[in-house]
Design a protein around this motif. Structure first.
Motif, short mmCIF file in Angstrom:
data_model
loop_
_atom_site.label_atom_id
_atom_site.label_comp_id
_atom_site.label_asym_id
_atom_site.label_seq_id
_atom_site.Cartn_x
_atom_site.Cartn_y
_atom_site.Cartn_z
N GLU A 22 42.79 30.31 40.90
CA GLU A 22 43.45 30.74 39.67
C GLU A 22 42.49 31.54 38.79
O GLU A 22 42.85 32.57 38.22
CB GLU A 22 43.98 29.53 38.90
CG GLU A 22 45.18 28.88 39.54
CD GLU A 22 45.58 27.60 38.82
OE1 GLU A 22 44.92 27.21 37.82
OE2 GLU A 22 46.57 26.97 39.26
N LYS A 23 41.26 31.08 38.70
CA LYS A 23 40.25 31.77 37.91
C LYS A 23 39.98 33.16 38.48
O LYS A 23 39.91 34.15 37.74
CB LYS A 23 38.95 30.95 37.87
CG LYS A 23 37.90 31.50 36.96
CD LYS A 23 36.69 30.59 36.91
CE LYS A 23 35.63 31.11 35.99
NZ LYS A 23 34.45 30.23 35.94
N GLN A 24 39.85 33.28 39.80
CA GLN A 24 39.63 34.58 40.43
C GLN A 24 40.83 35.49 40.21
O GLN A 24 40.68 36.68 39.97
CB GLN A 24 39.35 34.38 41.93
CG GLN A 24 39.00 35.66 42.66
CD GLN A 24 37.70 36.28 42.17
OE1 GLN A 24 36.76 35.57 41.86
NE2 GLN A 24 37.68 37.58 42.06
N HIS A 25 42.04 34.90 40.29
CA HIS A 25 43.26 35.69 40.07
C HIS A 25 43.30 36.27 38.64
O HIS A 25 43.61 37.44 38.44
CB HIS A 25 44.49 34.81 40.33
CG HIS A 25 45.79 35.50 40.13
ND1 HIS A 25 46.22 36.52 40.95
CD2 HIS A 25 46.75 35.34 39.17
CE1 HIS A 25 47.39 36.95 40.51
NE2 HIS A 25 47.74 36.24 39.43
N ARG A 26 42.94 35.44 37.63
CA ARG A 26 42.89 35.92 36.24
C ARG A 26 41.85 37.01 36.07
O ARG A 26 42.06 38.00 35.36
CB ARG A 26 42.61 34.76 35.29
CG ARG A 26 43.77 33.80 35.11
CD ARG A 26 43.56 32.84 33.94
NE ARG A 26 42.33 32.07 34.03
CZ ARG A 26 42.20 30.87 34.55
NH1 ARG A 26 43.27 30.26 35.05
NH2 ARG A 26 41.03 30.25 34.57
#
Length: 146
Positions: A22-26
């Motif tokens: 999720e962090k990489q996606h953001r």
């Protein structure tokens, strides 16, 4: 009991992996949208002192300044006539003080009998100078206006 701990450990690892994704996606979304990068936050000052967002043109030829032509000094003080004109607005002979109203700006200045000529009274046109007193500016060197 041992399988329960192992199962819990796998779930924690799955949650951590999910948070990383999720962090990489953001992060990828911010890059794609042109998010706030350090380059977006930098400001420059142009030759006129204005803040701009474009870097200066370093290929532009700079003007040469002769260091000896720069004058560093304070401006000369213009001597002004310290004498002011006014009218005695109030005077108490018994107490020995009064007030002079300045003709130019209408300010009132305290004066003591020791700084005034003999025979001064309310309504006299006078010239005077100002001096810093204990609290405020006071009138000194009072003379009758001619």
């Amino acid at each position: 009991m041992g399988s329960f701990i192992g199962n819990n450990k796998r779930e924690i690892q799955k949650q951590k992996q999910k948070k990383r994704q999720e962090k990489q996606h953001r992060k990828d979304e911010r890059k794609a949208n042109g998010g706030n990068s350090l380059d977006d936050m930098i400001a420059y000052v142009d030759v006129n002192g204005n803040i701009v967002d474009t870097p200066p043109d370093l290929t532009e030829k700079k003007e040469d300044i002769d260091v000896n032509s720069i004058e560093i000094a304070t401006p000369k003080k213009v001597e002004e006539d310290p004498t002011m004109r006014g009218v005695v607005d109030y005077f108490n002979d018994d107490k020995g003080y009064g007030f002079i109203k300045d003709k130019n700006n209408g300010n009132k200045y305290f004066f003591h009998i020791s700084n005034a000529p003999e025979g001064i009274k309310t309504g006299n046109a006078v010239t005077f100078e100002l001096e810093q007193g204990k609290k405020d500016m006071v009138a000194v060197k009072i003379e009758f206006d001619k």
